[in-house]
Design a protein around this motif. Structure first.
Motif, PDB file in Angstrom:
ATOM      1  N   ASP A   1      10.653  -2.884  -5.311  1.00  0.00           N
ATOM      2  CA  ASP A   1      11.615  -2.255  -4.398  1.00  0.00           C
ATOM      3  C   ASP A   1      11.182  -0.855  -3.984  1.00  0.00           C
ATOM      4  O   ASP A   1      11.727  -0.304  -3.010  1.00  0.00           O
ATOM      5  CB  ASP A   1      12.995  -2.172  -5.054  1.00  0.00           C
ATOM      6  CG  ASP A   1      13.582  -3.541  -5.362  1.00  0.00           C
ATOM      7  OD1 ASP A   1      13.173  -4.514  -4.709  1.00  0.00           O
ATOM      8  OD2 ASP A   1      14.431  -3.625  -6.273  1.00  0.00           O
ATOM      9  N   LEU A   2      10.223  -0.268  -4.703  1.00  0.00           N
ATOM     10  CA  LEU A   2       9.805   1.105  -4.432  1.00  0.00           C
ATOM     11  C   LEU A   2       8.442   1.183  -3.755  1.00  0.00           C
ATOM     12  O   LEU A   2       7.851   2.266  -3.668  1.00  0.00           O
ATOM     13  CB  LEU A   2       9.765   1.895  -5.750  1.00  0.00           C
ATOM     14  CG  LEU A   2      11.059   1.938  -6.562  1.00  0.00           C
ATOM     15  CD1 LEU A   2      10.880   2.814  -7.797  1.00  0.00           C
ATOM     16  CD2 LEU A   2      12.215   2.442  -5.710  1.00  0.00           C
ATOM     17  N   LEU A   3       7.966   0.038  -3.245  1.00  0.00           N
ATOM     18  CA  LEU A   3       6.629  -0.021  -2.661  1.00  0.00           C
ATOM     19  C   LEU A   3       6.691  -0.308  -1.165  1.00  0.00           C
ATOM     20  O   LEU A   3       7.649  -0.926  -0.673  1.00  0.00           O
ATOM     21  CB  LEU A   3       5.795  -1.094  -3.364  1.00  0.00           C
ATOM     22  CG  LEU A   3       5.588  -0.871  -4.864  1.00  0.00           C
ATOM     23  CD1 LEU A   3       4.928  -2.091  -5.487  1.00  0.00           C
ATOM     24  CD2 LEU A   3       4.754   0.373  -5.107  1.00  0.00           C
TER      25      LEU A   3
ATOM     26  N   ASP B   1       2.189  12.478  -5.152  1.00  0.00           N
ATOM     27  CA  ASP B   1       2.305  13.432  -4.051  1.00  0.00           C
ATOM     28  C   ASP B   1       1.812  12.856  -2.728  1.00  0.00           C
ATOM     29  O   ASP B   1       1.842  13.535  -1.702  1.00  0.00           O
ATOM     30  CB  ASP B   1       1.523  14.711  -4.365  1.00  0.00           C
ATOM     31  CG  ASP B   1       0.040  14.444  -4.617  1.00  0.00           C
ATOM     32  OD1 ASP B   1      -0.308  13.291  -4.952  1.00  0.00           O
ATOM     33  OD2 ASP B   1      -0.759  15.383  -4.486  1.00  0.00           O
ATOM     34  N   ARG B   2       1.346  11.604  -2.729  1.00  0.00           N
ATOM     35  CA  ARG B   2       0.874  10.961  -1.495  1.00  0.00           C
ATOM     36  C   ARG B   2       1.570   9.618  -1.310  1.00  0.00           C
ATOM     37  O   ARG B   2       0.977   8.550  -1.476  1.00  0.00           O
ATOM     38  CB  ARG B   2      -0.647  10.746  -1.548  1.00  0.00           C
ATOM     39  CG  ARG B   2      -1.464  12.020  -1.468  1.00  0.00           C
ATOM     40  CD  ARG B   2      -2.945  11.695  -1.413  1.00  0.00           C
ATOM     41  NE  ARG B   2      -3.416  11.129  -2.675  1.00  0.00           N
ATOM     42  CZ  ARG B   2      -4.448  10.300  -2.788  1.00  0.00           C
ATOM     43  NH1 ARG B   2      -5.088   9.895  -1.729  1.00  0.00           N
ATOM     44  NH2 ARG B   2      -4.817   9.846  -3.974  1.00  0.00           N
ATOM     45  N   PRO B   3       2.867   9.629  -0.975  1.00  0.00           N
ATOM     46  CA  PRO B   3       3.583   8.368  -0.807  1.00  0.00           C
ATOM     47  C   PRO B   3       3.174   7.655   0.487  1.00  0.00           C
ATOM     48  O   PRO B   3       2.474   8.218   1.331  1.00  0.00           O
ATOM     49  CB  PRO B   3       5.045   8.804  -0.743  1.00  0.00           C
ATOM     50  CG  PRO B   3       4.993  10.181  -0.153  1.00  0.00           C
ATOM     51  CD  PRO B   3       3.736  10.803  -0.700  1.00  0.00           C
ATOM     52  N   GLY B   4       3.652   6.409   0.634  1.00  0.00           N
ATOM     53  CA  GLY B   4       3.430   5.671   1.877  1.00  0.00           C
ATOM     54  C   GLY B   4       4.333   6.210   2.966  1.00  0.00           C
ATOM     55  O   GLY B   4       5.031   7.209   2.764  1.00  0.00           O
TER      56      GLY B   4
ATOM     57  N   ALA C   1       0.849  -1.198   0.000  1.00  0.00           N
ATOM     58  CA  ALA C   1       0.000   0.000   0.000  1.00  0.00           C
ATOM     59  C   ALA C   1       0.877   1.237   0.000  1.00  0.00           C
ATOM     60  O   ALA C   1       1.428   1.625   1.023  1.00  0.00           O
ATOM     61  CB  ALA C   1      -0.938   0.010   1.204  1.00  0.00           C
ATOM     62  N   GLY C   2       1.028   1.845  -1.163  1.00  0.00           N
ATOM     63  CA  GLY C   2       1.740   3.106  -1.262  1.00  0.00           C
ATOM     64  C   GLY C   2       3.169   2.981  -1.753  1.00  0.00           C
ATOM     65  O   GLY C   2       3.810   1.930  -1.666  1.00  0.00           O
ATOM     66  N   LEU C   3       3.679   4.090  -2.267  1.00  0.00           N
ATOM     67  CA  LEU C   3       5.058   4.196  -2.730  1.00  0.00           C
ATOM     68  C   LEU C   3       5.976   4.555  -1.572  1.00  0.00           C
ATOM     69  O   LEU C   3       5.553   5.175  -0.594  1.00  0.00           O
ATOM     70  CB  LEU C   3       5.163   5.287  -3.796  1.00  0.00           C
ATOM     71  CG  LEU C   3       4.354   5.093  -5.072  1.00  0.00           C
ATOM     72  CD1 LEU C   3       4.282   6.400  -5.849  1.00  0.00           C
ATOM     73  CD2 LEU C   3       4.970   3.995  -5.931  1.00  0.00           C
ATOM     74  N   ALA C   4       7.216   4.181  -1.708  1.00  0.00           N
ATOM     75  CA  ALA C   4       8.221   4.650  -0.754  1.00  0.00           C
ATOM     76  C   ALA C   4       8.355   6.168  -0.887  1.00  0.00           C
ATOM     77  O   ALA C   4       8.142   6.723  -1.977  1.00  0.00           O
ATOM     78  CB  ALA C   4       9.552   3.968  -1.011  1.00  0.00           C
ATOM     79  N   PRO C   5       8.677   6.853   0.190  1.00  0.00           N
ATOM     80  CA  PRO C   5       8.827   8.313   0.116  1.00  0.00           C
ATOM     81  C   PRO C   5       9.852   8.726  -0.934  1.00  0.00           C
ATOM     82  O   PRO C   5      10.903   8.089  -1.093  1.00  0.00           O
ATOM     83  CB  PRO C   5       9.295   8.688   1.524  1.00  0.00           C
ATOM     84  CG  PRO C   5       8.770   7.596   2.402  1.00  0.00           C
ATOM     85  CD  PRO C   5       8.853   6.351   1.571  1.00  0.00           C
ATOM     86  N   GLY C   6       9.527   9.780  -1.674  1.00  0.00           N
ATOM     87  CA  GLY C   6      10.468  10.345  -2.640  1.00  0.00           C
ATOM     88  C   GLY C   6      10.428   9.734  -4.018  1.00  0.00           C
ATOM     89  O   GLY C   6      11.139  10.191  -4.923  1.00  0.00           O
ATOM     90  N   VAL C   7       9.596   8.711  -4.242  1.00  0.00           N
ATOM     91  CA  VAL C   7       9.521   8.070  -5.555  1.00  0.00           C
ATOM     92  C   VAL C   7       8.787   8.994  -6.527  1.00  0.00           C
ATOM     93  O   VAL C   7       7.663   9.420  -6.267  1.00  0.00           O
ATOM     94  CB  VAL C   7       8.817   6.710  -5.477  1.00  0.00           C
ATOM     95  CG1 VAL C   7       8.633   6.120  -6.873  1.00  0.00           C
ATOM     96  CG2 VAL C   7       9.603   5.758  -4.597  1.00  0.00           C
ATOM     97  N   THR C   8       9.431   9.290  -7.637  1.00  0.00           N
ATOM     98  CA  THR C   8       8.834  10.160  -8.654  1.00  0.00           C
ATOM     99  C   THR C   8       8.203   9.326  -9.772  1.00  0.00           C
ATOM    100  O   THR C   8       8.427   8.109  -9.877  1.00  0.00           O
ATOM    101  CB  THR C   8       9.893  11.069  -9.273  1.00  0.00           C
ATOM    102  OG1 THR C   8      10.856  10.248  -9.971  1.00  0.00           O
ATOM    103  CG2 THR C   8      10.602  11.902  -8.197  1.00  0.00           C
TER     104      THR C   8
END
Length: 369
Positions: free
Chosen positions: A157-159, A226-229, A135-142
């Motif tokens: 790896d980015l989740l 704009d709403r990462p995990g 649930a959600g992206l890692a912080p800072g993932v563009t």
């Protein structure tokens, strides 16, 4: 004619399904996997048909058109008569579901022939050891970084992954990348929609040796970068009365979802304003109500049962030892004010900010101001 409606489940055979819904009491086909049971649905891809009482044999969509406000509610939008707003599912993730995302209403309206968006929430019914959700992206993932990771097969790896167990709940708003991991049975409450954009499917192949299609371009359009995990599990707001513990889980623009724990006898009243769905997660008991002629009636309840409570049912009660998931169309301002009052809070806006930021109740998406 106004009584708790039951429906024939609509079973879906997807590549990741299994047979675990039998353990919840569902009567599955003798052979083959069952990935989902659409318990209450008026979507064309899986239309519920009433299985009990005078309305037996007609679809939920026809029941809504026939009974109108008596079934759906006097204070819900008129559009509900033509498009039932919610869809209740039981999901058996014997294997991992694809990494995916859903569009909001505006994007789906433009790109999916007028389909609704898909906001949803999950309630974990059962879990095997080590089960996880994404649930959600890692912080800072563009957007560019995630697109590259999808292309080279490293997007996992980015989740953000979350270990879960039975009783856990999470809110999944449109735009949030997510996936259900293997070894989970989940009850899902969602908007009445069936649009999914897959971004990764573990390179697996179906029985014909084919991979399932991905929808990367649309997914990148709708992901809320704009709403990462991390996305929190919902602890819930607990409200206790005689025989009943309510655990409020989600109050967003579309639905109010709560876990109900019944011990003995719990009274309810449907005031004609809106319908309610119930899905029995565990236990056994019954539901008692009065017919239009005034006769006292009761029906047994077991794990795996789902009901639609008409808006005009009036007084009814649940008996036994039951754990259920309840959903209703959201009356956001009214519901928020009533819940804040029940929690002893006079400032509804401040209370909403507090319970939302702490992960107590899922509030996204809130109504448009």
């Amino acid at each position: 004619m106004y009584y708790p409606l039951r429906f024939k489940p609509v079973y879906k055979d997807y590549i990741w399904g299994g047979r675990s819904l039998e353990e919840l009491g569902k009567m599955l086909p003798r052979e083959g996997r069952v990935a989902e049971s659409w318990e209450i649905s008026a979507h064309p891809n899986g239309m519920s048909v009433v299985s009990n009482g005078m309305l037996a044999g007609i679809s939920l969509a026809d029941a809504g058109r026939k009974l109108g406000a008596k079934l759906l509610g006097s204070q819900v939008p008129e559009s509900f008569k033509h498009r039932f707003p919610l869809l209740v599912k039981l999901i058996d993730a014997n294997d991992r579901l694809s990494v995916q995302v859903h569009p909001d209403d505006a994007y789906a309206m433009r790109h999916e022939n007028g389909e609704s968006g898909k906001n949803e929430m999950w309630y974990v019914v059962s879990s095997r050891p080590g089960a996880r959700l994404i649930a959600g992206l890692a912080p800072g993932v563009t957007r560019d970084a995630f697109a590259k990771a999808i292309d080279d097969g490293t997007c996992l790896d980015l989740l953000h992954t979350i270990p879960v167990q039975a009783g856990d709940a999470i809110n999944i708003p449109a735009g949030l990348v997510h996936a259900i991991g293997e070894g989970l049975v989940v009850c899902e409450i969602q908007q009445n929609a069936d649009t999914t954009y897959r971004v990764f499917d573990y390179n697996r192949r179906d029985s014909n040796g084919q991979t399932r299609p991905l929808h990367v371009a649309k997914a990148l359009d709708v992901i809320a970068f704009d709403r990462p995990g991390p996305v929190p599990l919902l602890s819930g707001l607990f409200l206790r009365t005689e025989g009943l513990t309510r655990r409020i889980l989600v109050l967003n623009r579309y639905f109010l979802v709560e876990e109900l724990q019944v011990s003995g006898r719990a009274a309810f009243y449907s005031d004609s304003s809106r319908f309610r769905t119930l899905t029995v997660i565990a236990g056994k008991g019954g539901i008692a109500y009065r017919s239009e002629a005034g006769h006292q009636l009761s029906d047994p309840l077991f794990a795996g049962d789902s009901l639609l409570i008409p808006a005009s049912l009036g007084a009814w009660e649940l008996t036994g030892n039951l754990r259920l998931l309840s959903s209703q169309p959201s009356f956001f301002a009214r519901d928020a004010a009533e819940l804040a009052k029940s929690a002893g809070q006079a400032d509804t806006v401040a209370w909403l900010d507090q319970v939302g930021s702490s992960g107590q109740i899922g509030l996204d998406p809130r109504p448009v101001a």
